[in-house]
Design an enzyme around this catalytic site. Structure first.
Site, PDB file in Angstrom:
ATOM      1  N   GLU A  45     -21.844  11.745  45.230  1.00  0.00           N
ATOM      2  CA  GLU A  45     -21.342  11.451  43.727  1.00  0.00           C
ATOM      3  C   GLU A  45     -22.136  10.177  43.078  1.00  0.00           C
ATOM      4  OE1 GLU A  45     -18.018  13.418  45.706  1.00  0.00           O
ATOM      5  OE2 GLU A  45     -19.146  11.908  46.388  1.00  0.00           O
ATOM      6  N   GLU A  70     -14.517  14.719  50.959  1.00  0.00           N
ATOM      7  CA  GLU A  70     -13.137  14.151  50.560  1.00  0.00           C
ATOM      8  C   GLU A  70     -12.264  14.941  50.997  1.00  0.00           C
ATOM      9  OE1 GLU A  70     -13.598  11.366  47.178  1.00  0.00           O
ATOM     10  OE2 GLU A  70     -13.911  13.116  46.120  1.00  0.00           O
TER      11      GLU A  70
END
Length: 281
Positions: free
Chosen positions: A155, A135
């Site tokens: 995730e 990210e």
């Protein structure tokens, strides 16, 4: 490194001093920020996030800094959030908690979710660059990785959501089919595959990512800093515009660069067959 600064404009004092999990080094006109928690694969911590945000601010406020390199210590970039702490084990560096209280958005700014330094940011990746690491990567401008580096957004495998911006940014940076596969499978991506789908730009032998990133930074540093910053700003600010609106915005951003002393110096230096001396003027 790169172009020479004018003697009449000394750089401002550097604000960033780093933290226990983030080291700061000046290499010529490049600020090198190193995620430094190798025993935890550089998992994100409060000291790391505070140090990162301070580093972005320091680079923007110091006109002597032309570029930023972000890397990780111990052969790893970043393995994402500290899941043990998230599960209740306690986040390292609680003494930095007052910074988050003062600015509840600090962690997102640190991760470049909606904070963009005006100087180019080059990622130098070795080892794991997954979850929060991938990210943060999406907030960088140029990306170099060692051939054994691994990327991915894990995730969903943990029942979590990649809330650092990936569901918005990833499909704007790589083809949507690849973005959705990465987001929905949570599988790892080796560096050659990450390069093939456009997530990173360079794959180099293991251990060589930082040297390659500094090489690219030196090339940037040799260019006119006002031009570099205007070009970066134009690319991002026009990304969501129609072509007509984008072209109009480009003219508004670009024409003033031609009126600068640096632009005249660049042309003069070319004619005189010498390196330009840019003064940010």
């Amino acid at each position: 490194m790169g172009g020479t600064e004018g003697p009449s404009t000394p750089p401002r004092p550097q604000r960033a001093e780093g933290t226990e999990h983030l080291t700061v080094e000046r290499v010529g006109a490049t600020l090198v920020l190193t995620l430094n928690r190798p025993e935890a694969k550089n998992a994100l911590s409060l000291p790391m996030l505070v140090g990162l945000y301070d580093g972005w601010l320091a680079a923007d406020e110091d006109d002597g800094i032309r570029s930023i390199v972000l890397t990780g210590a111990g052969g790893t970039f970043c393995a994402g959030m500290d899941l043990k702490a998230l599960a209740g084990g306690g986040m390292a560096g609680e003494h930095h908690r007052d910074r988050l209280r003062a600015d509840p958005d600090l962690h997102w700014k640190a991760m470049l979710r909606h904070h963009r330094p005006r100087k180019p940011v080059i990622a130098a990746v070795e080892g794991h660059c997954v979850a929060g690491g991938t990210e943060i990567l999406q907030g960088t401008d140029i990306r170099v990785a060692g051939e054994s580096a691994t990327f991915g957004l894990f995730e969903v495998r943990r029942g979590l959501f990649p809330i650092g911006g990936s569901t918005v940014r990833l499909a704007r940076q790589i083809p949507r089919t690849h973005a959705l596969e990465m987001l929905l499978t949570g599988r790892p991506y080796p560096a050659p595959e990450a390069a093939r789908i456009g997530l990173i730009g360079h794959v180099v032998p293991d251990g060589g990512a930082l040297a390659k990133a500094l090489e690219i930074a030196e090339q940037i540093n040799a260019c006119g800093p006002l031009a570099v910053e205007a070009v970066k700003a134009s690319v991002y600010e026009t990304a969501g515009m129609t072509e007509a609106d984008g072209l109009a915005a480009e003219l508004a951003r670009g024409w003033p660069v031609f009126d600068t002393a640096d632009a005249k110096e660049g042309s003069r230096a070319f004619a005189e067959k010498r390196p330009p001396v840019f003064r940010r003027a």
